[in-house]
Design a protein around this motif. Sequence first.
Motif, mmCIF file in Angstrom:
data_model
loop_
_atom_site.group_PDB
_atom_site.id
_atom_site.type_symbol
_atom_site.label_atom_id
_atom_site.label_comp_id
_atom_site.label_asym_id
_atom_site.label_seq_id
_atom_site.Cartn_x
_atom_site.Cartn_y
_atom_site.Cartn_z
ATOM 1 N N TYR A 37 0.823 -1.204 0.000
ATOM 2 C CA TYR A 37 0.000 0.000 0.000
ATOM 3 C C TYR A 37 0.858 1.256 0.000
ATOM 4 C CZ TYR A 37 1.088 1.098 4.873
ATOM 5 O OH TYR A 37 1.738 1.443 6.024
ATOM 6 N N VAL A 38 0.196 2.355 -0.253
ATOM 7 C CA VAL A 38 0.763 3.682 -0.046
ATOM 8 C C VAL A 38 -0.296 4.470 0.731
ATOM 9 C CG1 VAL A 38 -0.046 4.617 -2.270
ATOM 10 C CG2 VAL A 38 1.926 5.655 -1.138
ATOM 11 N N TYR A 39 0.169 5.294 1.651
ATOM 12 C CA TYR A 39 -0.726 6.110 2.473
ATOM 13 C C TYR A 39 -0.569 7.565 2.063
ATOM 14 C CZ TYR A 39 -2.684 8.253 6.710
ATOM 15 O OH TYR A 39 -3.419 8.986 7.605
ATOM 16 N N THR A 102 3.463 2.514 -7.574
ATOM 17 C CA THR A 102 4.692 2.125 -8.276
ATOM 18 C C THR A 102 5.893 2.897 -7.737
ATOM 19 O OG1 THR A 102 3.466 1.525 -10.271
ATOM 20 C CG2 THR A 102 5.823 1.960 -10.536
ATOM 21 N N HIS A 103 5.748 4.204 -7.599
ATOM 22 C CA HIS A 103 6.856 5.030 -7.104
ATOM 23 C C HIS A 103 7.207 4.696 -5.652
ATOM 24 C CE1 HIS A 103 7.427 7.990 -10.423
ATOM 25 N NE2 HIS A 103 6.269 7.458 -10.768
ATOM 26 N N ARG A 104 6.217 4.326 -4.858
ATOM 27 C CA ARG A 104 6.465 3.997 -3.453
ATOM 28 C C ARG A 104 7.100 2.621 -3.281
ATOM 29 N NH1 ARG A 104 8.346 4.436 1.065
ATOM 30 N NH2 ARG A 104 7.158 3.892 2.913
ATOM 31 N N SER A 117 3.467 -9.946 -12.361
ATOM 32 C CA SER A 117 2.310 -10.554 -11.713
ATOM 33 C C SER A 117 1.737 -9.667 -10.621
ATOM 34 C CB SER A 117 2.696 -11.908 -11.107
ATOM 35 O OG SER A 117 3.596 -11.717 -10.041
ATOM 36 N N HIS A 118 2.464 -8.645 -10.245
ATOM 37 C CA HIS A 118 2.034 -7.772 -9.160
ATOM 38 C C HIS A 118 1.163 -6.618 -9.648
ATOM 39 C CE1 HIS A 118 2.549 -7.355 -4.919
ATOM 40 N NE2 HIS A 118 2.642 -6.052 -5.049
ATOM 41 N N GLY A 119 1.013 -6.472 -10.939
ATOM 42 C CA GLY A 119 0.169 -5.409 -11.472
ATOM 43 C C GLY A 119 0.844 -4.057 -11.567
ATOM 44 N N LEU A 120 2.140 -3.991 -11.288
ATOM 45 C CA LEU A 120 2.861 -2.737 -11.389
ATOM 46 C C LEU A 120 3.477 -2.624 -12.771
ATOM 47 C CD1 LEU A 120 4.579 -2.711 -7.895
ATOM 48 C CD2 LEU A 120 2.476 -1.565 -8.576
ATOM 49 N N ALA A 121 3.543 -1.427 -13.279
ATOM 50 C CA ALA A 121 4.022 -1.205 -14.636
ATOM 51 C C ALA A 121 5.514 -0.890 -14.636
ATOM 52 C CB ALA A 121 3.253 -0.057 -15.278
ATOM 53 N N THR A 122 6.215 -1.407 -15.660
ATOM 54 C CA THR A 122 7.636 -1.084 -15.797
ATOM 55 C C THR A 122 7.810 0.327 -16.340
ATOM 56 O OG1 THR A 122 7.650 -2.138 -17.962
ATOM 57 C CG2 THR A 122 8.397 -3.452 -16.097
ATOM 58 N N GLN A 123 6.830 0.790 -17.113
ATOM 59 C CA GLN A 123 6.870 2.142 -17.657
ATOM 60 C C GLN A 123 5.569 2.843 -17.301
ATOM 61 O OE1 GLN A 123 7.522 1.808 -21.845
ATOM 62 N NE2 GLN A 123 9.443 0.719 -21.625
#
Length: 150
Positions: A37-39, A102-104, A117-123
Amino acid sequence: MLGELNDKQVEHLLSKQIIGRVACTDHDLPYIVPVNYVYNGREIISHSIPGKKIDMMRKNPRVCFQVDEINSIFDWQSVVAWGRFEEITDMAEKEQAMMALTHRLMPFAEQPSDHASHGLATQEADIGTRLDLIVYKIVLVNKTGRFEHR
């Protein structure tokens, strides 16, 4: 020494950590799972794919969120927060939430390219292109914290 965290300490722990636990219920069945998560100072932002957690939170949006930092059995701090699950469906808000996640999270990845698989984008241009990705927030309404230190 056992004690209660003050508001500033609660906010610091929520902001500092990246893994917490979401507790939800469906009738009399409780369920708790870890999430990244990010808060943002008001809400817990997270993501998922379809499954039990999402099904349960859609049925009963009242959830509990827990995060802790454990240095030893006698040196820890923990926050429990209550809130309301809200699925993010607006594409601009969804992209903004995924960019914040993604940034966090990426500074903590051992191999940032190894996370499809984590749903985060490389770009950043790829954010929001995964159709089964569910982005949500937990709007916090109450928070409390405890600690133990020697």
